[in-house]
Design a protein around this motif. Structure first.
Motif, PDB file in Angstrom:
ATOM      1  N   ASP A 230       1.099  -1.138  -0.060  1.00 15.50           N
ATOM      2  CA  ASP A 230      -0.031   0.168  -0.191  1.00 15.50           C
ATOM      3  C   ASP A 230       0.825   1.235   0.064  1.00 15.50           C
ATOM      4  OD1 ASP A 230      -2.337   1.561   0.210  1.00 15.50           O
ATOM      5  OD2 ASP A 230      -3.240  -0.079   1.241  1.00 15.50           O
ATOM      6  N   VAL A 231       0.208   2.365  -0.173  1.00 15.88           N
ATOM      7  CA  VAL A 231       1.017   3.777  -0.361  1.00 15.88           C
ATOM      8  C   VAL A 231       0.099   4.785   0.454  1.00 15.88           C
ATOM      9  CG1 VAL A 231      -0.093   4.329  -2.528  1.00 15.88           C
ATOM     10  CG2 VAL A 231       2.115   5.285  -1.798  1.00 15.88           C
ATOM     11  N   ALA A 232       0.912   5.696   1.215  1.00 12.72           N
ATOM     12  CA  ALA A 232       0.258   6.751   1.945  1.00 12.72           C
ATOM     13  C   ALA A 232      -0.743   6.349   3.054  1.00 12.72           C
ATOM     14  CB  ALA A 232      -0.199   7.729   0.956  1.00 12.72           C
ATOM     15  N   GLU A 233      -0.267   4.978   3.521  1.00 19.62           N
ATOM     16  CA  GLU A 233      -1.074   4.705   4.707  1.00 19.62           C
ATOM     17  C   GLU A 233      -0.212   4.419   5.905  1.00 19.62           C
ATOM     18  OE1 GLU A 233      -4.137   4.473   4.806  1.00 19.62           O
ATOM     19  OE2 GLU A 233      -4.875   4.010   2.731  1.00 19.62           O
ATOM     20  N   HIS A 234      -0.469   5.022   7.053  1.00 21.17           N
ATOM     21  CA  HIS A 234       0.413   5.182   8.167  1.00 21.17           C
ATOM     22  C   HIS A 234       0.264   3.797   8.911  1.00 21.17           C
ATOM     23  CE1 HIS A 234       1.335   5.824  12.512  1.00 21.17           C
ATOM     24  NE2 HIS A 234       1.848   6.880  12.353  1.00 21.17           N
ATOM     25  N   PRO A 235       1.332   3.420   9.602  1.00 22.37           N
ATOM     26  CA  PRO A 235       1.185   1.924  10.060  1.00 22.37           C
ATOM     27  C   PRO A 235       0.088   1.559  10.799  1.00 22.37           C
ATOM     28  CG  PRO A 235       3.467   2.911   9.932  1.00 22.37           C
ATOM     29  CD  PRO A 235       2.672   3.826   9.781  1.00 22.37           C
ATOM     30  N   TYR A 236      -0.669   2.489  11.432  1.00 16.49           N
ATOM     31  CA  TYR A 236      -1.584   2.107  12.170  1.00 16.49           C
ATOM     32  C   TYR A 236      -2.715   1.807  11.337  1.00 16.49           C
ATOM     33  CZ  TYR A 236      -4.222   6.664  12.121  1.00 16.49           C
ATOM     34  OH  TYR A 236      -5.047   7.568  11.755  1.00 16.49           O
ATOM     35  N   ARG A 237      -2.974   2.581  10.308  1.00 17.84           N
ATOM     36  CA  ARG A 237      -4.028   2.174   9.376  1.00 17.84           C
ATOM     37  C   ARG A 237      -3.913   0.828   8.755  1.00 17.84           C
ATOM     38  NH1 ARG A 237      -4.440   8.215   6.408  1.00 17.84           N
ATOM     39  NH2 ARG A 237      -5.323   9.309   7.986  1.00 17.84           N
ATOM     40  N   ILE A 238      -2.340   0.535   8.422  1.00 15.70           N
ATOM     41  CA  ILE A 238      -2.293  -0.726   7.845  1.00 15.70           C
ATOM     42  C   ILE A 238      -2.366  -1.959   8.949  1.00 15.70           C
ATOM     43  CG2 ILE A 238      -0.043  -2.299   7.235  1.00 15.70           C
ATOM     44  CD1 ILE A 238       1.099   0.550   6.216  1.00 15.70           C
ATOM     45  N   GLU A 239      -2.179  -1.783  10.048  1.00 17.93           N
ATOM     46  CA  GLU A 239      -2.776  -2.597  10.899  1.00 17.93           C
ATOM     47  C   GLU A 239      -4.161  -2.715  11.155  1.00 17.93           C
ATOM     48  OE1 GLU A 239      -2.349  -2.642  15.943  1.00 17.93           O
ATOM     49  OE2 GLU A 239      -0.406  -2.816  14.890  1.00 17.93           O
ATOM     50  N   ARG A 240      -4.988  -1.634  11.086  1.00 16.47           N
ATOM     51  CA  ARG A 240      -6.198  -1.491  11.032  1.00 16.47           C
ATOM     52  C   ARG A 240      -6.648  -2.423   9.874  1.00 16.47           C
ATOM     53  NH1 ARG A 240      -8.663   4.293  11.923  1.00 16.47           N
ATOM     54  NH2 ARG A 240      -8.160   4.350   9.526  1.00 16.47           N
ATOM     55  N   MET A 241      -6.160  -2.358   8.849  1.00 21.68           N
ATOM     56  CA  MET A 241      -6.913  -3.108   7.724  1.00 21.68           C
ATOM     57  C   MET A 241      -6.503  -4.437   7.933  1.00 21.68           C
ATOM     58  SD  MET A 241      -6.430  -0.573   4.529  1.00 21.68           S
ATOM     59  CE  MET A 241      -4.854   0.151   4.766  1.00 21.68           C
ATOM     60  N   LEU A 242      -5.323  -4.772   8.210  1.00 18.53           N
ATOM     61  CA  LEU A 242      -4.787  -6.167   8.576  1.00 18.53           C
ATOM     62  C   LEU A 242      -5.759  -6.801   9.700  1.00 18.53           C
ATOM     63  CD1 LEU A 242      -0.887  -5.914   8.533  1.00 18.53           C
ATOM     64  CD2 LEU A 242      -2.275  -7.123   6.817  1.00 18.53           C
ATOM     65  N   THR A 243      -6.158  -6.023  10.634  1.00 19.57           N
ATOM     66  CA  THR A 243      -6.984  -6.682  11.772  1.00 19.57           C
ATOM     67  C   THR A 243      -8.186  -6.967  11.237  1.00 19.57           C
ATOM     68  OG1 THR A 243      -6.006  -4.926  13.316  1.00 19.57           O
ATOM     69  CG2 THR A 243      -8.184  -5.935  13.787  1.00 19.57           C
ATOM     70  N   GLN A 244      -8.950  -6.101   9.959  1.00 19.36           N
ATOM     71  CA  GLN A 244     -10.215  -6.548   9.552  1.00 19.36           C
ATOM     72  C   GLN A 244     -10.193  -7.886   8.832  1.00 19.36           C
ATOM     73  OE1 GLN A 244     -11.022  -3.752   6.507  1.00 19.36           O
ATOM     74  NE2 GLN A 244     -13.280  -4.930   6.038  1.00 19.36           N
ATOM     75  N   LEU A 245      -8.632  -8.055   8.145  1.00 19.96           N
ATOM     76  CA  LEU A 245      -8.679  -9.310   7.353  1.00 19.96           C
ATOM     77  C   LEU A 245      -8.601 -10.396   8.412  1.00 19.96           C
ATOM     78  CD1 LEU A 245      -6.219  -8.192   4.462  1.00 19.96           C
ATOM     79  CD2 LEU A 245      -8.932  -8.537   4.633  1.00 19.96           C
ATOM     80  N   LEU A 246      -7.973 -10.333   9.432  1.00 17.94           N
ATOM     81  CA  LEU A 246      -7.624 -11.208  10.572  1.00 17.94           C
ATOM     82  C   LEU A 246      -8.903 -11.569  11.457  1.00 17.94           C
ATOM     83  CD1 LEU A 246      -5.549 -12.661  12.413  1.00 17.94           C
ATOM     84  CD2 LEU A 246      -5.694 -10.716  13.897  1.00 17.94           C
ATOM     85  N   TYR A 247      -9.628 -10.623  11.770  1.00 18.39           N
ATOM     86  CA  TYR A 247     -11.171 -11.172  11.940  1.00 18.39           C
ATOM     87  C   TYR A 247     -12.119 -11.659  11.278  1.00 18.39           C
ATOM     88  CZ  TYR A 247      -9.661  -8.057  16.253  1.00 18.39           C
ATOM     89  OH  TYR A 247      -8.940  -7.624  17.141  1.00 18.39           O
ATOM     90  N   ALA A 248     -12.009 -11.222   9.716  1.00 20.64           N
ATOM     91  CA  ALA A 248     -12.566 -11.820   8.975  1.00 20.64           C
ATOM     92  C   ALA A 248     -12.380 -13.442   8.495  1.00 20.64           C
ATOM     93  CB  ALA A 248     -12.497 -11.159   7.570  1.00 20.64           C
ATOM     94  N   GLY A 249     -11.251 -13.823   8.993  1.00 22.82           N
ATOM     95  CA  GLY A 249     -10.768 -15.145   9.007  1.00 22.82           C
ATOM     96  C   GLY A 249      -9.880 -15.399   7.590  1.00 22.82           C
ATOM     97  N   ILE A 250      -9.750 -14.459   7.017  1.00 24.63           N
ATOM     98  CA  ILE A 250      -8.984 -14.564   5.607  1.00 24.63           C
ATOM     99  C   ILE A 250      -7.620 -14.652   5.839  1.00 24.63           C
ATOM    100  CG2 ILE A 250      -8.349 -13.265   3.756  1.00 24.63           C
ATOM    101  CD1 ILE A 250     -11.087 -11.636   3.938  1.00 24.63           C
ATOM    102  N   LEU A 251      -6.801 -14.021   6.919  1.00 25.41           N
ATOM    103  CA  LEU A 251      -5.102 -14.167   6.847  1.00 25.41           C
ATOM    104  C   LEU A 251      -5.234 -15.689   7.411  1.00 25.41           C
ATOM    105  CD1 LEU A 251      -4.301 -10.843   8.377  1.00 25.41           C
ATOM    106  CD2 LEU A 251      -4.358 -11.661   6.152  1.00 25.41           C
ATOM    107  N   GLY A 252      -5.919 -16.053   8.326  1.00 27.77           N
ATOM    108  CA  GLY A 252      -5.502 -17.286   8.892  1.00 27.77           C
ATOM    109  C   GLY A 252      -5.683 -18.524   7.958  1.00 27.77           C
TER     110      GLY A 252
END
Length: 328
Positions: A230-252
């Motif tokens: 991604d581009v122009a996304e602060h690390p906390y926003r990157i973490e927030r999006m990764l959290t969404q994918l984690l909670y949605a079961g996609i990453l696991g």
């Protein structure tokens, strides 16, 4: 990877073979997303492709503008269809930006599937991720995550040699993989070498992928290799999006997560040491799936081309990583 384990046609920083410029190819340039504001970059990109000996066809609406878009929705849908009917070797986006998500329910995916079957390779990144993943979800068709005309071929500096070499490989049909060296501070813990075989490679821009969660345009990939940038996304926003994918079961559900380049953000005093490496550490603490860093792909000059939807293998030995698709 060492020379003993790197396939002879692995494109990227670990590439060991000598590239030769390919003969003339038909490249179709179109604008399915944001309006082209930098006309000088557009002209430079076209000129450089032609200087490499390729025949470049420019879509009639490539330079149109409607609000922030390269024409209204109907104009951009027509451009996508013309790209699919062009018979070109490569259909290359002019730029990303925003605009494809609002078209996903109107795109003729069977037309694009047929175009790919006839030999047209669709190439792009950023906003193009939405179309790539939707096409994969709807038809199982493979496209290529790679350069855009303005940001890569039209930049004021000379285009990156690795990116050009990978584009050459795509045009010649000889690319087999992408190798790189993981950054030391984000490498896997010592002794945790990994090997993943016969997994679907998918992903792209993190924000675009998150925007597709809960829609029929996100591929239901399980046991895949998911790459993200991604581009122009602060690390906390990157973490927030990764959290969404984690909670949605996609990453696991994946066999590996591969992080590309996350660029053009600015830390502040408020972060108190919270940075991208902090996000990687947190993600690894929440996942049993390995998280590999340093993939040379994203909004950066040095980028490899990646077959979105192809079956690949992933190996990591120490800091040396390789995604291999030579069997496709």
């Amino acid at each position: 990877m060492s020379s003993s384990t790197t396939p002879p046609h692995a494109c990227g920083p670990a590439c060991t073979h000598e590239h030769q410029r390919q003969g003339p190819q038909h490249i179709y340039v179109y604008s399915p997303s944001g309006a082209v504001r930098d006309k000088a970059a557009f002209k430079r990109g076209i000129a450089r492709l032609r200087a490499l000996g390729h025949g470049v066809e420019i879509d009639p609406s490539a330079l149109q503008s409607h609000q922030r878009f390269a024409g209204d929705d109907a104009t951009r849908l027509a451009a996508i269809e013309r790209a699919a009917r062009s018979g070109a070797d490569v259909a290359l986006i002019a730029r990303g930006g925003y605009g494809l998500t609002r078209l996903l329910d109107q795109i003729d995916y069977r037309l694009l599937e047929h175009a790919v079957a006839q030999g047209t390779q669709f190439v792009g990144l950023s906003d193009f991720t939405a179309l790539q993943l939707a096409l994969l979800a709807q038809t199982g068709t493979t496209t290529w995550a790679g350069p855009a005309l303005l940001g890569d071929l039209g930049r004021p500096e000379e285009p990156d040699d690795i990116m050009l070499a990978c584009l050459d490989d795509l045009l010649a049909g000889q690319g087999e993989g992408a190798g790189w060296c993981c950054p030391k501070e984000k490498s896997l813990p010592e002794g945790q070498d990994i090997y993943v075989d016969d997994a679907t490679l998918w992903g792209g821009n993190l924000a675009m992928l998150c925007a597709l969660v809960g829609t029929p345009y996100l591929p239901p990939v399980q046991g895949g290799v998911l790459f993200l940038e991604d581009v122009a996304e602060h690390p906390y926003r990157i973490e927030r999006m990764l959290t969404q994918l984690l909670y949605a079961g996609i990453l696991g559900q994946q066999k590996a997560i591969v992080l590309g380049q996350f660029t053009d953000y600015q830390l502040s005093g408020h972060d108190k040491g919270f940075k991208l490496a902090s996000v990687v550490d947190w993600l690894r603490s929440r996942l049993a799936v390995p998280v590999v860093c340093g993939l040379p792909f994203g909004h950066v000059p040095t980028k490899v081309l990646l077959p979105v939807g192809a079956r690949v293998s992933l190996s990591v030995e120490g800091r040396d990583a390789l995604i291999y698709w030579g069997h496709i």
